[in-house]
Design an enzyme around this catalytic site. Structure first.
Site, PDB file in Angstrom:
ATOM      1  N   SER A   5     -10.018  -0.444   7.211  1.00 33.44           N
ATOM      2  CA  SER A   5      -9.415  -0.250   5.884  1.00 33.44           C
ATOM      3  C   SER A   5      -8.717  -1.465   5.290  1.00 33.44           C
ATOM      4  CB  SER A   5      -8.427   0.914   5.927  1.00 33.44           C
ATOM      5  OG  SER A   5      -9.110   2.139   5.890  1.00 33.44           O
TER       6      SER A   5
ATOM      7  N   SER B 224      -9.743   1.963   3.070  1.00 31.02           N
ATOM      8  CA  SER B 224      -8.856   2.717   2.210  1.00 31.02           C
ATOM      9  C   SER B 224      -7.849   1.859   1.443  1.00 31.02           C
ATOM     10  CB  SER B 224      -8.082   3.737   3.045  1.00 31.02           C
ATOM     11  OG  SER B 224      -7.216   3.078   3.944  1.00 31.02           O
TER      12      SER B 224
ATOM     13  N   LYS C 114       0.858  -1.175   0.000  1.00 32.04           N
ATOM     14  CA  LYS C 114       0.000   0.000   0.000  1.00 32.04           C
ATOM     15  C   LYS C 114       0.905   1.240   0.000  1.00 32.04           C
ATOM     16  CE  LYS C 114      -3.854   1.998   2.693  1.00 32.04           C
ATOM     17  NZ  LYS C 114      -4.719   1.813   3.881  1.00 32.04           N
TER      18      LYS C 114
END
Lengths: 484, 95
Positions: free
Chosen positions: A175, A151, A76
Site C-alpha cells: 500500500s 491503499s 494518511k
C-alpha cells in the site's frame, strides 16, 4: 516553491528565502485550487497548519530548528491525530475525532513539521486502487481516468501532484509501494518493527508498517530519520539503534549484487513495465552493479497466503468497531445484537465486509488448520526464499506492479483480479522485509515503478541504491502536465 | 471451496455483520472466488514446515506492572455515540 524537494525546502526556510508560514500558505492555496480534480485529501487542517507554521518560524528564529522544522507534510488518514477527524476512509469513523496522536504523528510534531491535513485512502487500507474510500475515489494526476493505486492513494496522488512535498503511508501488502509506482513517486516500506504502529489504525498487525512517500530517495531518508525508532507503546517495535539514513546515500554502487527473481519477469507482466524495469537495471550495470538471476520459487503462493493471513487478522482487529464506545452507531437498535450487526453492516463498505467474512471463516471452528495454520506455514517458505536469496545478493529488484495505473472501475467488481495487482509487493510484507518503489520511466504516458527489496533493517542500503539511480536519471523529477 | 448462501449467513452472524438479503448471492459469489484463490495453497506439502506467526523472531517484552496512562475518561466519552453519567449506553441486555 512546490517543485522543491524536502531537502531544498528545509534549506530555503533556514536561509530565510521564505518562512514556514509563507510556504504553508502556498501549499494550502495549491490544495484548494487543485485538489478538486484529485480528491486526495479527506481533511485539510489549514488553521492548525498555519499555527504550527508560525510556531516553527519562532523555533527557527530561536536557533532550535531540526532538519525538517517548518516543512509541511500530510498524513494518511489512518494515523490518529489528536483533535482532528481520523476516518480511515470509512463511514464507521466519519465522526471519529481522535483523542490522541499516533507515535508517527507526534514524532513529526516534535520535529517541528507542519501538518497540512489527512489524505484519502482505501477504506481501512483494504484496496489497491483507492476506490473503496467512503469519501470517493482518488484520481491519478497523470491521467484522471485512472486509479492512483492504493491503499495510500491519496498520499501518492498529493505528492505526485505537488500538493504536498511529502506524506506518510502504510503498507500491509504493497500500500505504499504500489501507489508510489502508479503515480511516479518514491515510497519506502521499512522493515517490520522499524516504525511504531501505535495510533495507526490496525488492519493486519503482523504485516502493517508505516513509511514515507516522497519524490526523492534523499527525502525518504530525511522522513525515515524522524519516523524510525523504538516505541514502548508498540509491543512489536524493535529496540534497535536508528542510523542516520542520509549517511550512506552517496556511496558508489561498484560491486553491488542485484538479484533478479525470474518469477518477477514472467507471464502477466505488461511489456511496457518490463521494458522500463530492464532499462533501469541497465543503468545499475553502468553504475558498477552486478546482476544475478535468482529464484523465489514460492512467489506465486504469496497472494493466496496473504488473503488468509490479512483477512484473519483484520476480522480480529476490526471487531473493536461495535457501535458502543466510538464510531458509527445504527439508528434505533432493538437489542445489543442488532446494534452490533447493523452498526457494522451499515458502517463498513463492501470490501471491508468481504475481508472480515473471509477472515471469520478462516478462523472458525474446523477450518483453522486448513486455512490460517496452512498460510502460516507457507509464510515460512516464502520468507525462507528471501533468506536464501540474500546469501547470494545485496538487493532484489523487479517491477513494483505488473501494470501501470488502470482505469477506474476496471477491476472494482472483481476482488480477485484486484488482489493480483499486489503480486510483487505482498511477499516482502509476509517476510517482514523492507522494500521501495522508485520512478523508473513510463509506459505510454503512465509512470512505472522499480521495486528494490533489501535484507532486514537495510533501509540505508535501499535508500543509497535508489539515490544513486536518481543521480543519473530524472524520472523522479517529472511532474504531470496539469500539476507542474 | 464453494460456499452456499447458508454458509454466508452463518459467517455473517459470527462476524456480527448484517447483510441485506438481496446482497447475499453477490457475497456468496465473491467469497467463493476468494476461497478458490486461497486454495492454491494446497498445492504445496507443508507437513514438515513450522508455522511463522510473525516476521521477526522476538519474544514478548515485559515491563513493570505500573500505572503508565492517565485517566482520560471524559475525553474518550466525548466521541461516544451515547453516554450517561460516565457510562457507555447500549440497549437493555437483561430483561
Amino acid at each position: 516553491m512546490h517543485n522543491k524537494t524536502l531537502a531544498e525546502l528545509s534549506a530555503g526556510i533556514k536561509s530565510g528565502e521564505f518562512s514556514s508560514e509563507e510556504l504553508t500558505l502556498s501549499y494550502i492555496q495549491r490544495i484548494q485550487k487543485l485538489d478538486g480534480q484529485l480528491n486526495s485529501f479527506i481533511t485539510v487542517t489549514e488553521k492548525l497548519a498555519l499555527q504550527q507554521a508560525r510556531a516553527a518560524d519562532k523555533r527557527i528564529a530561536a536557533g532550535q530548528a531540526d532538519a525538517l522544522t517548518g516543512v509541511p507534510l500530510a498524513h494518511k488518514d489512518i494515523f490518529c491525530t489528536d483533535g482532528v477527524r481520523t476516518s480511515c476512509g470509512s463511514k464507521m469513523l466519519d465522526n471519529f475525532i481522535a483523542p490522541y496522536d499516533a507515535s508517527v504523528v507526534s514524532r513529526f510534531k516534535q520535529a517541528g513539521m507542519v501538518t497540512l491535513g489527512k489524505t484519502n485512502m482505501d477504506e481501512f487500507a483494504m484496496g489497491s486502487s483507492n476506490e473503496t474510500s467512503f469519501y470517493g475515489a482518488v484520481k491519478n494526476p497523470w491521467d484522471l481516468d485512472t486509479v492512483p493505486g492504493g491503499s495510500s492513494g491519496g498520499s501518492a496522488a498529493a505528492v505526485a501532484a505537488r500538493l504536498v512535498p511529502a506524506a506518510t503511508g502504510t503498507d500491509t501488502g504493497g500500500s505504499i509501494r504500489q501507489p508510489a509506482a502508479l503515480t511516479g513517486i518514491t515510497g519506502l516500506k521499512p522493515t517490520y518493527g522499524r516504525v511504531s504502529r501505535y495510533g495507526m489504525i490496525a488492519f493486519a498487525s503482523s504485516l502493517d508498517q508505516a513509511g514515507p512517500m516522497t519524490r526523492t530517495a534523499e527525502d525518504a531518508a530525511l522522513m525515515l530519520n524522524v519516523m524510525a525508532g523504538f516505541d514502548e507503546r508498540d509491543s512489536t517495535s524493535m529496540d534497535r539503534a536508528v542510523p542516520d539514513y542520509t549517511a550512506e546515500l552517496n556511496q558508489d554502487l561498484k560491486g553491488l549484487k542485484i538479484g533478479l527473481p525470474k518469477e518477477y519477469f514472467g507471464e502477466g507482466l505488461d511489456a511496457g513495465v518490463a521494458k522500463a524495469v530492464e532499462a533501469a537495471i541497465e543503468e545499475y550495470k553502468k553504475l558498477g552493479a552486478e546482476v544475478v538471476e535468482i529464484s523465489l520459487p514460492n512467489t506465486g503462493l504469496s497472494v493466496p497466503t496473504y488473503y488468509v493471513v490479512a483477512p484473519a487478522e483484520c476480522s480480529s482487529n476490526l471487531s473493536r468497531f461495535d457501535g458502543v464506545r466510538f464510531g458509527y452507531r445504527c439508528e434505533d437498535p432493538k437489542d445489543l445484537e442488532d446494534l452490533y450487526k447493523r452498526s457494522r453492516g451499515e458502517g463498513f463498505g463492501d470490501e471491508v465486509k468481504r475481508r472480515i467474512l473471509v477472515g471469520a471463516y478462516a478462523l472458525s471452528a474446523g477450518y483453522y488448520d486448513a486455512y490460517y495454520l496452512k498460510a502460516q506455514k507457507l509464510r515460512r517458505l516464502i520468507s525462507d526464499d528471501f533468506t536464501k536469496a540474500f546469501e547470494q545478493v545485496d538487493v532484489i529488484m523487479g517491477p513494483t506492479s505488473p501494470s501501470v495505473a488502470f482505469k477506474r472501475g476496471e477491476r472494482s467488481d472483481d476482488p480477485v483480479s484486484m488482489y493480483l495487482s499486489d503480486i510483487f509487493t505482498i511477499a516482502a510484507n509476509l517476510a517482514g522485509l523492507p522494500g521501495m518503489s522508485v520512478p523508473a520511466g513510463f509506459a505510454g504516458k503512465l509512470p512505472v515503478g522499480l521495486q528494490i527489496i533489501g535484507n532486514y533493517f537495510e533501509e540505508s542500503r535501499l535508500l543509497n541504491v535508489a539515490h544513486q539511480y536518481q543521480q543519473v536519471t530524472d524520472w523522479h523529477t517529472r511532474a504531470p502536465e496539469e500539476f507542474k | 471451496m464453494s460456499l452456499d448462501k447458508a454458509d454466508v449467513v452463518k459467517i455473517a452472524h459470527l462476524a456480527r455483520i448484517a447483510i441485506d438479503e438481496e446482497m447475499i448471492p453477490e457475497y456468496t459469489n465473491n467469497l467463493s472466488g476468494i476461497l478458490e484463490l486461497v486454495e492454491q495453497m494446497n498445492a504445496v506439502d507443508t507437513d514438515a514446515v513450522a508455522p511463522m506467526a510473525h516476521p521477526l523472531d522476538m519474544v514478548q517484552r515485559l515491563r513493570e506492572d505500573q500505572v503508565s496512562e492517565e485517566n482520560q475518561r471524559d475525553k474518550f466519552q466525548e466521541i461516544s455515540p451515547k453516554v450517561e453519567n460516565g457510562l457507555f449506553l447500549v440497549p437493555q441486555v437483561i430483561e
